[in-house]
Design an enzyme around this catalytic site. Structure first.
Site, PDB file in Angstrom:
ATOM      1  N   TYR A 177       0.724  -1.405  -0.288  1.00  0.00           N
ATOM      2  CA  TYR A 177       0.161  -0.169   0.352  1.00  0.00           C
ATOM      3  C   TYR A 177       0.518   1.091   0.065  1.00  0.00           C
ATOM      4  O   TYR A 177       2.010   1.287   0.377  1.00  0.00           O
ATOM      5  CB  TYR A 177      -1.000   0.302   1.062  1.00  0.00           C
ATOM      6  CG  TYR A 177      -0.288   0.478   2.789  1.00  0.00           C
ATOM      7  CD1 TYR A 177      -0.296   1.662   3.220  1.00  0.00           C
ATOM      8  CD2 TYR A 177      -0.215  -1.037   3.362  1.00  0.00           C
ATOM      9  CE1 TYR A 177       0.803   1.525   4.015  1.00  0.00           C
ATOM     10  CE2 TYR A 177       0.867  -0.514   4.433  1.00  0.00           C
ATOM     11  CZ  TYR A 177       0.165   1.010   4.753  1.00  0.00           C
ATOM     12  OH  TYR A 177       1.668   1.121   5.822  1.00  0.00           O
ATOM     13  N   CYS A 178       0.374   2.477  -0.365  1.00  0.00           N
ATOM     14  CA  CYS A 178       1.228   4.000  -0.391  1.00  0.00           C
ATOM     15  C   CYS A 178      -0.385   4.653  -0.414  1.00  0.00           C
ATOM     16  O   CYS A 178      -1.549   4.262   0.087  1.00  0.00           O
ATOM     17  CB  CYS A 178       2.024   3.829  -1.548  1.00  0.00           C
ATOM     18  SG  CYS A 178       1.092   4.291  -2.791  1.00  0.00           S
ATOM     19  N   THR A 179       0.379   6.129  -0.609  1.00  0.00           N
ATOM     20  CA  THR A 179      -0.828   6.957  -0.653  1.00  0.00           C
ATOM     21  C   THR A 179      -1.897   7.064  -1.715  1.00  0.00           C
ATOM     22  O   THR A 179      -3.269   6.704  -0.777  1.00  0.00           O
ATOM     23  CB  THR A 179      -0.195   8.315  -0.574  1.00  0.00           C
ATOM     24  OG1 THR A 179       0.761   8.271   0.146  1.00  0.00           O
ATOM     25  CG2 THR A 179      -0.672   9.492  -0.286  1.00  0.00           C
TER      26      THR A 179
END
Length: 320
Positions: A177-179
């Site tokens: 996951y990331c932003t």
């Protein structure tokens, strides 16, 4: 007071002439009186823009009406203040700076996990599933998902260097996951390329998870790349995970050290800021070039007669 919409999006899609596209796209944004930051590359688009609801709706319609970007997904947020003061549209080699230029997410990437499913995965806390944060230190320092594995990297381009330490998870299901999802497109593809087989990614990243799954079990705040700096996403069980760099008290307020030669980006409470006048240390406080601390710790360059048409090859006309 009129609310301001904030759009976060990306789209991997071939752009044959990025420079010409940049010119046209910049003009579109100016016509709609948008502010923000957009990166154009031969591999696609990546942007965050802010404006009125009407302007943002017109912008989304204009982008998705182009067949190349018809599948673009916008994460829409609402803010009391504009999220940007200027409009920048720039051509760069990649839409997210990495050392993975050879990877094309339109051909290979990790399978999407939707927010509702991700929420269940977090609840299960299975030993066979690894939640992997592919963001940089300053981002996951202020907030991350419960039990997530974080990496000691200062920039996303350092991600490939962490493959060796991730190999112990090769037999696990990995969900990155990331932003907003853009880094995961390449990070998950790289993991697959390196022999990891069960690789997935949170679709739309933390922001979409906050919008669709109430942000449950996201600890702290989400770092964002606009004037807000950090954003609340957890509406269910919010916590503070970061601590003031100076006082060590719980704090999720991000600032830059007032010493421009240091400019360290760190959590700092208002109490902590008073001690060293907005600096991270006594040494920085005594630097002769120290900036005057204004209570925010956000030292944006002054507008100085900002001309939004700067950078456009065509001269603006009265009709423009």
């Amino acid at each position: 007071m009129e609310k301001h919409y904030v759009l976060l999006y990306y789209c991997y899609s071939k752009i044959e002439d990025p420079e010409t596209f940049r010119e046209e796209h910049h003009k579109l944004c100016l016509d709609l009186n948008l502010r923000g930051r957009i990166i154009v590359a031969s591999e696609g688009l990546n942007g965050t823009v802010s404006g009125t609801q009407e302007a943002c709706e017109k912008y989304m319609s204009a982008v998705t009406s182009d067949p190349r970007f018809a599948h673009t997904e916008f994460k829409v947020d609402i803010n009391d203040q504009p999220a940007f003061e200027k409009m920048h549209v720039r051509v760069k080699p990649e839409i997210v700076h990495s050392s993975l230029k050879e990877i094309d997410p339109t051909k290979k990437t990790g399978g999407y996990v939707e927010p509702a499913e991700f929420r269940k995965i977090l609840k299960e806390e299975s030993e066979d599933t690894i939640i992997l944060d592919v963001r940089s230190n300053y981002e996951h320092m202020i907030g991350k998902f419960k039990n997530a594995i974080t990496l000691d990297i200062d920039n996303f381009r350092d991600f490939p260097e962490k493959i060796e330490e991730l190999k112990k998870f090769k037999d696990k299901k990995i969900v990155t996951y990331c932003t907003g999802g853009i880094k995961c497109e390449k990070a998950s593809a790289y993991l697959l390329e390196q022999g990891f087989e069960n690789v997935h990614q949170l679709h739309g990243g933390i922001i979409k998870y906050g919008l669709e799954a109430e942000g449950e079990d996201f600890e702290g705040k989400c770092y964002v790349f606009d004037n807000r700096i950090v954003k609340d996403v957890n509406q269910v069980n919010p916590t503070i995970v970061s601590r003031c760099y100076v006082t060590n008290e719980p704090c999720d307020r991000m600032v830059n050290c007032a010493n421009p030669h240091c400019n360290k980006h760190i959590p700092m409470s208002e109490k902590g800021a008073e001690i060293y006048k907005g600096c991270c240390s006594e040494e920085c406080m005594n630097n002769p070039d120290r900036r005057e601390y204004d209570g925010t710790g956000f030292y944006q360059k002054k507008m100085n007669g900002y001309n939004p048409y700067k950078g456009l090859k065509r001269k603006a006309t009265k009709q423009d």
